[in-house]
Design a protein around this motif. Structure first.
Motif, mmCIF file in Angstrom:
data_model
loop_
_atom_site.group_PDB
_atom_site.id
_atom_site.type_symbol
_atom_site.label_atom_id
_atom_site.label_comp_id
_atom_site.label_asym_id
_atom_site.label_seq_id
_atom_site.Cartn_x
_atom_site.Cartn_y
_atom_site.Cartn_z
ATOM 1 N N UNK A 1 0.893 -1.191 -0.017
ATOM 2 C CA UNK A 1 0.165 0.186 0.171
ATOM 3 C C UNK A 1 0.865 1.382 -0.081
ATOM 4 N N UNK A 2 1.881 1.401 0.927
ATOM 5 C CA UNK A 2 2.981 2.553 0.866
ATOM 6 C C UNK A 2 3.609 2.659 -0.318
ATOM 7 N N UNK B 1 2.607 1.578 -3.270
ATOM 8 C CA UNK B 1 1.978 2.159 -4.317
ATOM 9 C C UNK B 1 1.433 3.642 -4.550
ATOM 10 N N UNK B 2 1.310 4.273 -2.979
ATOM 11 C CA UNK B 2 1.158 5.564 -2.904
ATOM 12 C C UNK B 2 2.365 6.352 -3.353
ATOM 13 N N UNK B 3 3.496 5.946 -2.960
ATOM 14 C CA UNK B 3 4.497 6.525 -3.274
ATOM 15 C C UNK B 3 4.977 6.829 -4.908
ATOM 16 N N UNK B 4 4.605 5.361 -5.498
ATOM 17 C CA UNK B 4 4.740 5.373 -6.997
ATOM 18 C C UNK B 4 3.797 6.224 -7.663
ATOM 19 N N UNK B 5 2.592 6.306 -7.094
ATOM 20 C CA UNK B 5 1.608 7.131 -7.996
ATOM 21 C C UNK B 5 2.119 8.826 -7.775
ATOM 22 N N UNK B 6 2.587 8.990 -6.852
ATOM 23 C CA UNK B 6 3.050 10.685 -6.649
ATOM 24 C C UNK B 6 4.352 10.664 -7.666
ATOM 25 N N UNK B 7 5.057 9.628 -7.521
ATOM 26 C CA UNK B 7 6.185 9.727 -8.663
ATOM 27 C C UNK B 7 5.638 9.825 -10.078
ATOM 28 N N UNK B 8 4.591 9.223 -10.377
ATOM 29 C CA UNK B 8 4.384 9.329 -11.671
ATOM 30 C C UNK B 8 4.019 10.645 -12.298
ATOM 31 N N UNK B 9 2.926 11.293 -11.173
ATOM 32 C CA UNK B 9 2.888 12.645 -11.456
ATOM 33 C C UNK B 9 3.787 13.735 -11.641
#
Length: 227
Positions: free
Chosen positions: A85-86, A88-96
């Motif tokens: 979960x952590x 995925x949240x970090x990588x979603x932020x990285x994508x943006x």
């Protein structure tokens, strides 16, 4: 005096002692000597580094602040455990953020800086192929972020959060197939940057990070702790 103590004392003349201890603990986390879930023993670390507990305690507090170390009341500090979960949240932020950073870098990087990046990537490739020990870590993502020129994006991705991102990125590239794929994707991104196609560069970066996230989440249970 041990080699570690000598190194700490040498660093102490250049940076505050707590910063030197902080870096030593970071290195131990990065190279796996302090794996996820392991206990941070402040007393033994102070003895190992040849310092009092104060600098170690201060370094551990800083590690807590950037979520590399966790501590519950009346429980010893531990290296943070990797959770899907952590991650995925970090990588979603990285994508943006990294997607936009790549878009801006494509518009702003001078030609000679792009050529220098290509040369460093080739040197890194040759070192990987030869199996030679690398004197330094070549961080492709940090180079792109710093080249974007947006100080808020740089601060978000290259400040203290960078250490947490690096831990997850390290685990996302532990499987050989992903390392090879990631390397090929890096080259595609730089080719788009060199051709000044900012939209394509951003799309490739976002896809690259999404693949890394999917790979990491597949290989992480809900929580990873040492056996």
């Amino acid at each position: 005096m041990s080699a570690t103590e000598t190194a700490i004392n040498k660093q102490e003349t250049q940076v505050p002692l707590a910063d030197a201890v902080f870096q030593r603990i970071l290195d131990a986390i990065y190279d796996g000597r302090l794996p996820p879930g392991s206990i941070i023993n402040e007393v033994s670390m102070a003895q190992e580094f040849g310092v009092s507990r104060g600098p170690v305690r201060e370094a551990v507090r800083r590690l807590q602040g950037i979520q590399l170390v966790t501590r519950e009341p009346y429980i010893k500090a531990r290296v943070m455990s990797l959770s899907a979960e952590s991650a995925l949240e970090l990588f979603q932020m990285r994508m943006a953020l990294e997607g936009m950073a790549c878009n801006l870098a494509t518009q702003r990087m001078p030609d000679d800086e792009i050529d220098a990046l290509l040369n460093e990537m080739e040197q890194d490739r040759q070192q990987r192929v030869s199996g030679a020990r690398q004197p330094r870590v070549f961080d492709f993502h940090e180079r792109i972020v710093r080249a974007c020129g947006n100080q808020r994006i740089i601060a978000a991705l290259c400040g203290d959060l960078y250490h947490l991102l690096r831990i997850y990125r390290r685990h996302s590239g532990t499987v050989l197939e992903r390392k090879d794929d990631a390397y090929a994707e890096h080259w595609q991104i730089v080719r788009a940057i060199k051709s000044r196609d900012s939209g394509l560069a951003e799309s490739l970066m976002r896809s690259h990070i999404e693949r890394a996230a999917n790979h990491l989440v597949r290989h992480l249970p809900d929580t990873v702790r040492p056996t």
